[in-house]
Design an enzyme around this catalytic site. Sequence first.
Site, PDB file in Angstrom:
ATOM      1  CG  HIS A  35     -11.391  11.822 -26.566  1.00  0.00           C
ATOM      2  ND1 HIS A  35     -10.727  12.681 -27.314  1.00  0.00           N
ATOM      3  CD2 HIS A  35     -12.660  12.467 -26.978  1.00  0.00           C
ATOM      4  CE1 HIS A  35     -11.375  13.828 -28.088  1.00  0.00           C
ATOM      5  NE2 HIS A  35     -12.840  13.601 -27.694  1.00  0.00           N
TER       6      HIS A  35
ATOM      7  CG  ASP B 200     -17.095  13.520 -27.308  1.00  0.00           C
ATOM      8  OD1 ASP B 200     -16.096  13.002 -27.248  1.00  0.00           O
ATOM      9  OD2 ASP B 200     -17.364  14.431 -28.304  1.00  0.00           O
TER      10      ASP B 200
ATOM     11  CG  HIS C 159     -15.324  12.229 -32.025  1.00  0.00           C
ATOM     12  ND1 HIS C 159     -14.232  12.064 -31.478  1.00  0.00           N
ATOM     13  CD2 HIS C 159     -15.786  13.437 -31.227  1.00  0.00           C
ATOM     14  CE1 HIS C 159     -13.911  12.581 -30.595  1.00  0.00           C
ATOM     15  NE2 HIS C 159     -14.773  13.524 -30.358  1.00  0.00           N
TER      16      HIS C 159
ATOM     17  CG  HIS D 208     -18.911  17.250 -24.090  1.00  0.00           C
ATOM     18  ND1 HIS D 208     -18.783  16.041 -23.835  1.00  0.00           N
ATOM     19  CD2 HIS D 208     -18.192  18.095 -24.881  1.00  0.00           C
ATOM     20  CE1 HIS D 208     -17.443  15.730 -24.756  1.00  0.00           C
ATOM     21  NE2 HIS D 208     -17.368  17.113 -25.508  1.00  0.00           N
TER      22      HIS D 208
END
Length: 305
Positions: free
Chosen positions: A80, A241, A237, A264
């Site tokens: 973030h 990321d 969101h 990720h």
Amino acid sequence: MSLNQKTIKNEINYKGIGLHSGREVTLKLIPANPNHGIVFKRIDLDKDNLVIPNFANVTNTSLNTTVSNEAGVSVSTIEHLFGALFGMGIDNVLIEIDNEEVPILDGSAKEFVKKIIDTGLEESATPIKIIKINKLVEFKEGTRSIKIEPSKLSLDIDFEIKFQNKIIGTQQNKIKVYEDNLSDVFNSRTFCLYEDIETIKKHGLAKGGSLDNAIVVKDEEILNDSGLRNEKEFVNHKILDCIGDLYTSGYRIIGNVTCSQGGHYLTNQLLRKVFENNENFSIIEIKQKNLPHTLINKNILKSIA
């Protein structure tokens, strides 16, 4: 009038808890000289305390992005903060941190961005460098996929998520990182399903998680009293990321990213594939002034609350 490297004008302090560690942590952003890059310094340690947040140093991608140095010293949940640094066009900063995990704050990049805007940026006389994607590179794992392909002057991210839960469901959004208003992306919080919380905590994670820093969805209900901040907060969101994880490349990127059901791990694997072959990319110093944007989104200056 070249596009020059930027840092922050003054030190910025943040304090909060780590989402997964549950520990109190203080983080300080300190202005840095051109070509310094972004570096973490674990001030709770006396030696081996510098950690370079590079994709090759990513050691964990399970529910967060963790980077480590050769001595095994780590900083986790960097995504973030890195999304904020990327979006605000910050090239150089020293990040002092007194624990192992970046504070989660409200679960988004909102507070990181707001304080950066309040402090302001300092522009140097040194031109920026960018990574230009030259060839299509993709990574797949089952039904999950991510790819990056050449673009003339932009970084576009087209992201899709698919959940069985009816509230989240299938969501898709496409943003132009250097041209669109990114306030919804910056303001979008991390989220989880209520039924997954017990399993996550059994693995020693989310010790600091609460409704103050995450959206929790139970069946067909959002447990947070305030509901959602924007109608695509879940996928937005994931885009946040993705932006943050892409910045572990070391520079901002020119290319088109398309991702389905990623996170990720997929973004990190994509970067590893890009940089394993020099033909996939070029690193270019920007000295001309004929770009249609400045690789920093100015719209957000007016829109972050």
